[in-house]
Design an enzyme around this catalytic site. Structure first.
Site, PDB file in Angstrom:
ATOM      1  N   ASP A  99      28.142  21.218 -57.013  1.00 34.98           N
ATOM      2  CA  ASP A  99      27.959  20.308 -58.142  1.00 34.98           C
ATOM      3  C   ASP A  99      27.072  19.100 -57.839  1.00 34.98           C
ATOM      4  O   ASP A  99      27.236  18.449 -56.805  1.00 34.98           O
ATOM      5  CB  ASP A  99      29.312  19.762 -58.594  1.00 34.98           C
ATOM      6  CG  ASP A  99      30.359  20.839 -58.748  1.00 34.98           C
ATOM      7  OD1 ASP A  99      30.059  22.017 -58.517  1.00 34.98           O
ATOM      8  OD2 ASP A  99      31.493  20.497 -59.112  1.00 34.98           O
ATOM      9  N   GLU A 141      36.492  21.784 -65.981  1.00 36.61           N
ATOM     10  CA  GLU A 141      35.882  21.115 -64.838  1.00 36.61           C
ATOM     11  C   GLU A 141      34.703  20.261 -65.281  1.00 36.61           C
ATOM     12  O   GLU A 141      34.088  20.501 -66.321  1.00 36.61           O
ATOM     13  CB  GLU A 141      35.405  22.139 -63.812  1.00 36.61           C
ATOM     14  CG  GLU A 141      36.513  22.886 -63.101  1.00 36.61           C
ATOM     15  CD  GLU A 141      36.001  23.623 -61.888  1.00 36.61           C
ATOM     16  OE1 GLU A 141      36.552  23.401 -60.801  1.00 36.61           O
ATOM     17  OE2 GLU A 141      35.057  24.432 -62.023  1.00 36.61           O
ATOM     18  N   SER A 177      34.107  16.447 -56.654  1.00 36.51           N
ATOM     19  CA  SER A 177      33.150  15.888 -57.609  1.00 36.51           C
ATOM     20  C   SER A 177      33.642  14.627 -58.304  1.00 36.51           C
ATOM     21  O   SER A 177      34.834  14.344 -58.377  1.00 36.51           O
ATOM     22  CB  SER A 177      32.802  16.932 -58.672  1.00 36.51           C
ATOM     23  OG  SER A 177      32.123  18.016 -58.089  1.00 36.51           O
TER      24      SER A 177
END
Length: 475
Positions: free
Chosen positions: A62, A242, A123
């Site tokens: 990510d 997510e 993240s």
């Protein structure tokens, strides 16, 4: 045998140098960039990209908290410094750029070190506070493997590269509550500042089989409260949401707006990634800040009617407002399509998409348009143009005169309908490599078509600290 003191010192110095090289030169003295000895890939890597962002080696996923600060663009990203596969020990890699195309790799911004992130630093996002100071909120995997939210701040605000980050003494600042499962509570969004003076973020979560984006509020960015047990956004039977993103888009023009803008001149976009499907879906709608509700134009259906940023490989995306050029820029992780063994053999895995400018389609008002940022055009060199060419049914036409092997070796990003539909793919050619790669226009139909306008360019390599691929003739 007599050995002089001088010779002993020389031998010790040589031994120390070789040992440092073997150990990755962890004491590398140049603080601006990461150690070039430690990160190497095989020479002439056939699938290594030339202008799509990659770290020098190993796993990347990510994009985290991209931002613009003091004339410098920052890209943080999920990175495994030890292997070309995902695993424990994930860190925040960090690179900087003046143009979003050429990059300088820095030392990791955030690494596992405390009980609240000792397993991994996952993240999150960066936010520029009202006083101009940047702050990062990220998900830590703690010693119990619970997912908690933590803060980090720059050590030296006068450093435009923001080389060093310090973790907050009150971490973790948010822990899972009854609204989320302890192992599905992650990826805080960029914060926005409400009319009431409070900061807001959303965090991706799961409860049962319901995917959720949960909203938290804070007056000081340290003490966060769950004001409403009802999720800000939710979908049934989808599993965890997510990397949520939430931002306004102007209803007139292509300029972006700051994340905190709230007026009749904007609509809002909520984006979530469904891990189960590995796709990013977005929803355009209306933000009712007084009620802390987002009303999407359409509900998630799990069908082709749902809007996606990209209909290929593109996930865990993150957008940010570029204050320098008043635009919203979107990054997305484009993972591999080969095997894990292939990734281990080649020494790396994962690339980032070309940064895309994103805006609301002013004609429809209910979907987004994406287009590669204008800076990518500086990599163009030789141009081939075809205009008004007739192509009969079943025929092909080679677009000759350029180096076709730079489509960027293992990734293709396509933008159709002026950027209203996008698709990214990973490819690993065995025969059409180097100078054996060719570019064709083909007509598989039975009737003739007219190529009204076609432009193709050679693409130069960006400066991303890569090993140059010399197995083909460049432009």
């Amino acid at each position: 045998m007599e050995i002089s003191a001088t010779l002993v010192l020389v031998l010790l110095a040589l031994f120390t140098f070789l040992q440092n090289v073997a150990n990755g030169f962890d004491s590398w003295p140049h603080t601006n960039t990461i150690n070039p000895f430690k990160y190497r890939v095989p020479e002439n890597p056939p699938y290594r990209t030339s202008y799509h962002f990659q770290p020098p080696q190993n796993w990347m996923n990510d994009p985290n908290g991209p931002m613009y600060y003091k004339g410098v663009y920052h890209l943080f990203y999920q990175h495994n410094p030890s292997a070309a596969t995902f695993g424990d020990g994930i860190v925040w890699g960090h690179s900087v750029s003046y143009d979003l195309i050429n990059w300088i790799h820095l030392n990791n911004a955030i690494e596992p070190s405390e009980a609240y992130d000792i397993i991994s630093c996952w993240s999150g996002s960066a936010t520029i506070l009202l006083d101009g100071k940047p702050v990062i909120m990220y998900t830590g995997i703690d010693h119990n493997r619970h997912q908690v939210q933590n803060l980090a701040m720059p050590k030296n605000l006068s450093d435009p590269f923001l080389r060093e980050w310090v973790k907050h003494t009150q971490n973790p600042v948010i822990i899972p509550s009854e609204v989320a499962e302890v192992d599905n509570f992650r990826d805080p969004s960029t914060a926005w500042h409400g009319k009431d003076g409070k900061w807001r973020i959303i965090i991706g979560a799961q409860k049962g089989d319901q995917g959720r984006a949960i909203l938290y509020q804070s007056e000081d960015f340290v003490n966060w409260k769950l004001e409403d047990a009802n999720p800000f956004y939710a979908t049934d039977n989808t599993g965890v949401c997510e990397c949520p993103d939430f931002y306004p888009v102007s209803i007139n023009g292509t300029n972006g707006v700051d994340s905190s803008v709230e007026s009749s001149s904007v609509r809002h976009v909520a984006k979530v990634g469904y891990l189960r499907m590995a796709h990013d879906y977005y929803f355009v709608g209306k933000y009712l800040s007084d009620e802390e509700r987002f009303i999407a134009d359409a509900k998630f259906t799990g069908t082709s009617l749902d809007l996606r940023y990209d209909y290929g490989k593109f996930y865990a995306s993150k957008s940010f407002f570029d204050y320098a050029k008043n635009r919203r820029i979107l990054w997305g992780w484009v993972n591999e399509s080969d095997s894990e063994k292939d990734d281990i053999d080649k020494g790396w895995a994962g690339v980032q998409s070309i940064p895309r400018q994103v805006w609301l389609d002013n004609k429809s008002g209910n979907r987004l348009v994406q287009w590669p940022i204008e800076e990518v055009e500086k990599l163009r060199s030789k141009n081939i143009s075809i205009n008004g060419e007739k192509l009969g049914g079943g025929s092909i036409l080679e677009v000759s005169g350029i180096t076709a092997s730079q489509i960027d070796h293992s990734i293709i990003e396509s933008f159709g309908e002026g950027g209203r539909v996008c698709m990214s793919s990973r490819v690993y050619p065995k025969l059409a490599t180097g100078n054996e790669a060719h570019l064709y226009v083909f007509n598989n139909g039975t009737m003739s078509i007219l190529i009204s306008k076609l432009n193709a360019w050679c693409m130069k390599e960006a400066e991303i600290g890569h090993v140059k691929n010399m197995s083909y003739k460049t432009c």
